[in-house]
Design an enzyme around this catalytic site. Structure first.
Site, PDB file in Angstrom:
ATOM      1  CG  HIS A   7       1.324  -6.190   3.187  1.00 30.67           C
ATOM      2  ND1 HIS A   7       0.793  -6.394   4.589  1.00 30.67           N
ATOM      3  CD2 HIS A   7       1.230  -4.863   3.156  1.00 30.67           C
ATOM      4  CE1 HIS A   7       0.378  -5.188   4.950  1.00 30.67           C
ATOM      5  NE2 HIS A   7       0.805  -4.216   4.202  1.00 30.67           N
TER       6      HIS A   7
ATOM      7  CG  ASN B  43      -1.634  -1.208   1.224  1.00 32.47           C
ATOM      8  OD1 ASN B  43      -2.394  -1.594   0.332  1.00 32.47           O
ATOM      9  ND2 ASN B  43      -1.884  -1.930   2.499  1.00 32.47           N
TER      10      ASN B  43
ATOM     11  CD  GLN C 154       2.715   3.406   3.601  1.00 29.20           C
ATOM     12  OE1 GLN C 154       2.685   4.334   2.446  1.00 29.20           O
ATOM     13  NE2 GLN C 154       3.815   3.454   4.054  1.00 29.20           N
TER      14      GLN C 154
ATOM     15  CG  HIS D 276       5.209  -2.129   4.932  1.00 28.02           C
ATOM     16  ND1 HIS D 276       4.726  -0.900   5.466  1.00 28.02           N
ATOM     17  CD2 HIS D 276       3.854  -2.907   5.105  1.00 28.02           C
ATOM     18  CE1 HIS D 276       3.766  -0.603   5.473  1.00 28.02           C
ATOM     19  NE2 HIS D 276       2.771  -1.843   5.416  1.00 28.02           N
TER      20      HIS D 276
HETATM   21  P1  5GP Z   1      -0.250  -1.166   5.886  1.00 28.30           P
HETATM   22  O1  5GP Z   1      -1.659  -0.871   6.133  1.00 28.30           O
HETATM   23  O2  5GP Z   1       0.755   0.252   6.051  1.00 28.30           O
HETATM   24  O3  5GP Z   1       0.101  -1.440   4.422  1.00 28.30           O
HETATM   25  O4  5GP Z   1       0.225  -2.338   6.862  1.00 28.30           O
HETATM   26  C1  5GP Z   1       0.752  -2.310   7.945  1.00 28.30           C
HETATM   27  C2  5GP Z   1       0.930  -3.517   8.563  1.00 28.30           C
HETATM   28  O5  5GP Z   1       1.724  -3.703   9.687  1.00 28.30           O
HETATM   29  C3  5GP Z   1      -0.504  -4.421   9.022  1.00 28.30           C
HETATM   30  O6  5GP Z   1      -0.848  -5.317   8.169  1.00 28.30           O
HETATM   31  C4  5GP Z   1      -0.468  -4.357  10.479  1.00 28.30           C
HETATM   32  O7  5GP Z   1      -1.105  -5.509  10.772  1.00 28.30           O
HETATM   33  C5  5GP Z   1       1.138  -4.454  10.719  1.00 28.30           C
HETATM   34  N1  5GP Z   1       1.330  -3.918  11.918  1.00 28.30           N
HETATM   35  C6  5GP Z   1       0.986  -2.775  12.662  1.00 28.30           C
HETATM   36  N2  5GP Z   1       1.774  -2.530  13.728  1.00 28.30           N
HETATM   37  C7  5GP Z   1       2.662  -3.549  13.985  1.00 28.30           C
HETATM   38  C8  5GP Z   1       3.620  -3.969  14.770  1.00 28.30           C
HETATM   39  O8  5GP Z   1       3.768  -3.026  15.672  1.00 28.30           O
HETATM   40  N3  5GP Z   1       4.436  -4.927  14.527  1.00 28.30           N
HETATM   41  C9  5GP Z   1       4.282  -5.700  13.321  1.00 28.30           C
HETATM   42  N4  5GP Z   1       5.108  -6.659  13.239  1.00 28.30           N
HETATM   43  N5  5GP Z   1       3.232  -5.496  12.587  1.00 28.30           N
HETATM   44  C10 5GP Z   1       2.300  -4.444  12.591  1.00 28.30           C
END
Ligand code: 5GP
Ligand code: ZN
Length: 134
Positions: A104, A89, A96, A102
């Site tokens: 996935h 994202n 995001q 990052h």
């Molecule tokens: P985004 O929404 O930014 O693409 O994805 C963020 C991801 O980070 C989500 O899948 C969420 O579950 C994961 N996440 C959020 N906080 C933490 C954390 O403190 N540690 C880890 N390992 N994953 C996290």
């Protein structure tokens, strides 16, 4: 919720500091998502804090994708999923929530949802099933 723009408030910079990775390279690390959407859901994360993957150098981007490939192989060996969703994202408007770039790596298993067709197209649920409109 605004994206965290600096490393002082960044859960991924904190996590990188903890060590213990699924895999790592000079440029990036991989660790388990804390709130996995499927068994084995992993994140590949550049060590350097940047909001977008495309803020790092081309060589670093290539390293990150190499680590994605390596993590995919590890998960394939450990969990034998039937497929993967792999992606990112890029920006708040695209969903995001953590402001540290990052990728996935989401293992998929037959039957984990009733009909997986369309995959990432489901970010727009009313347009995902294009085969119904052909
Ligand atoms: P985004 O929404 O930014 O693409 O994805 C963020 C991801 O980070 C989500 O899948 C969420 O579950 C994961 N996440 C959020 N906080 C933490 C954390 O403190 N540690 C880890 N390992 N994953 C996290
Ligand atoms: Zn960070």
């Amino acid at each position: 919720m605004a994206l965290n723009e600096n490393r002082d408030e960044c859960p991924f910079c904190d996590r990188i500091g903890d060590g213990d990775f699924i895999a790592e390279s000079d440029v990036a690390v991989a660790f388990a998502d804390k709130f996995p959407v499927s068994r084995g859901h992993a994140l590949v994360v550049p060590r350097h804090h940047a909001a977008s993957l495309f803020e790092i150098s081309q060589a670093e981007i290539e390293d990150v994708w190499g680590l994605v490939s390596h993590v995919r192989s590890i998960l394939q060996g450990d969990l034998a999923p039937d497929g993967f969703n792999i992606g990112l994202n890029d920006g708040e408007a695209a969903g995001q929530t953590v402001g540290h770039a990052h990728v996935h790596v989401i293992p998929r298993y037959k039957g984990d949802v009733p009909d997986p067709r369309g995959g990432v197209r489901w970010v727009f649920p009313d347009k995902a099933a294009y085969w119904l409109n052909k």
